[in-house]
Design a protein around this motif. Structure first.
Motif, short mmCIF file in Angstrom:
data_model
loop_
_atom_site.label_atom_id
_atom_site.label_comp_id
_atom_site.label_asym_id
_atom_site.label_seq_id
_atom_site.Cartn_x
_atom_site.Cartn_y
_atom_site.Cartn_z
N LEU A 91 15.96 2.03 16.09
CA LEU A 91 16.43 2.00 14.70
C LEU A 91 17.50 0.93 14.51
O LEU A 91 17.51 0.21 13.50
N ILE A 92 18.38 0.81 15.47
CA ILE A 92 19.45 -0.19 15.37
C ILE A 92 18.87 -1.60 15.43
O ILE A 92 19.21 -2.46 14.60
N ALA A 93 17.95 -1.83 16.36
CA ALA A 93 17.33 -3.16 16.50
C ALA A 93 16.56 -3.55 15.24
O ALA A 93 16.44 -4.72 14.91
N THR A 94 16.04 -2.55 14.53
CA THR A 94 15.23 -2.81 13.34
C THR A 94 16.07 -3.05 12.09
O THR A 94 15.72 -3.84 11.24
N PRO A 121 17.69 -13.22 16.20
CA PRO A 121 18.26 -12.41 17.29
C PRO A 121 19.37 -11.49 16.78
O PRO A 121 20.06 -11.82 15.81
N LEU A 122 19.52 -10.35 17.43
CA LEU A 122 20.61 -9.44 17.11
C LEU A 122 21.91 -10.07 17.61
O LEU A 122 21.97 -10.57 18.73
N GLN A 123 22.94 -10.06 16.76
CA GLN A 123 24.25 -10.63 17.11
C GLN A 123 25.07 -9.52 17.77
O GLN A 123 25.19 -8.42 17.19
N VAL A 124 25.62 -9.78 18.94
CA VAL A 124 26.19 -8.69 19.72
C VAL A 124 27.59 -9.01 20.24
O VAL A 124 27.87 -10.14 20.64
N GLN A 153 20.78 -13.50 29.32
CA GLN A 153 19.40 -13.73 29.76
C GLN A 153 18.39 -13.17 28.75
O GLN A 153 17.21 -13.48 28.83
N LEU A 154 18.88 -12.33 27.85
CA LEU A 154 17.93 -11.61 26.97
C LEU A 154 17.57 -12.47 25.77
O LEU A 154 18.41 -13.09 25.13
N LYS A 155 16.28 -12.42 25.46
CA LYS A 155 15.70 -13.34 24.49
C LYS A 155 16.16 -13.06 23.05
O LYS A 155 16.48 -13.99 22.30
N ASN A 156 16.19 -11.82 22.67
CA ASN A 156 16.41 -11.50 21.25
C ASN A 156 17.84 -11.04 20.95
O ASN A 156 18.08 -10.33 19.95
#
Ligand SMILES: *Cc1c(COP(=O)(O)O)cnc(C)c1O
Length: 232
Positions: A91-94, A121-124, A153-156
């Protein structure tokens, strides 16, 4: 009762004054209105007063409001700032643009896998347990660089910075904010060496301590009470 309009302009004036004292452009400090427990109507009201970024702590509550305000989706920036659970990552990623409370690689992997391909990409930010409180959320200071290298290393996912909630104190205390800024600087040196992008975000400062956070370099403030009033 203070209106939302006057509360918001008082917060803007506090930011401007602190920025001037710190010799920083006020535009370098983003204001996130923390709307947890407040209604979609209150958020829409703040939107009409010019506010665009909102912070939420509870996934279900947030999704309900995000749906109610879906006609404004492209204008609003939603920040997830609460504790993260594996079963809520989809839900958070969406639905969110930012996550400030990342503290485990496993959660980062899920968020990256579950980020819909049509979205940026999700901003973190990584949440740091800056006051070394027992049983508090966030990673310890000495774990930040290792997690930052993994998350890169993570793509999104775009790793943007660090977030902290200092332990409550009697007197406003600069130390935790200084510590977070220095941590970002040291971690960035390693990121540069490894040819990763540097982090540009310090998510720190709430209603009671935004001035200190600005003096010490905050780039994102998370303000609830001072905008929406006291939570029940
Ligand atoms: C609730 C909350 C805020 C806002 O705090 P106020 O004191 O109301 O400004 C900021 N950050 C996080 C993580 C929160 O949970």
């Amino acid at each position: 009762m203070q209106t939302l309009q006057s509360a918001l302009s008082i917060v803007h004036a506090r930011i401007k004054k602190a920025a001037q004292l710190a010799n920083r452009p006020p535009e370098s400090i983003a204001l996130i209105a923390v709307s947890k427990t407040f209604s979609a109507t209150a958020i829409a009201h703040a939107y009409h007063l010019g506010q665009r970024a909102f912070g939420e702590n509870y996934v279900q509550e947030a999704i309900t409001k995000i749906s109610t305000l879906s006609h404004l989706r492209n204008q609003l920036i939603w920040h997830f700032i609460g504790p993260l659970q594996s079963n809520k990552t989809q839900l958070i990623a969406t639905h969110f643009d930012w996550v400030h409370s990342l503290d485990r690689f496993k959660i980062a992997q899920r968020l990256s896998q579950q980020r819909p391909p049509h979205l940026p990409p999700l901003q973190v930010c990584l949440q740091v347990n800056i006051s070394d409180e027992i049983s508090k959320h966030g990673i310890n200071s000495n774990e930040v660089t290792a997690l930052a290298l993994q998350v890169n290393q993570l793509k999104n996912i775009n790793l943007r910075g660090l977030m902290a909630i200092p332990a409550p104190t009697q007197q406003p205390d600069h130390k935790p904010f200084i510590k977070l800024r220095k941590l970002l600087e040291t971690c960035n040196q390693t990121l540069i060496q490894q040819h990763f992008p540097i982090m540009d975000t310090l998510s720190m400062g709430m209603s009671a301590d935004l001035e200190i956070a600005i003096i010490e370099g905050a780039t994102m403030l998370r303000i609830g009470n001072a905008i929406f009033g006291v939570r029940k």
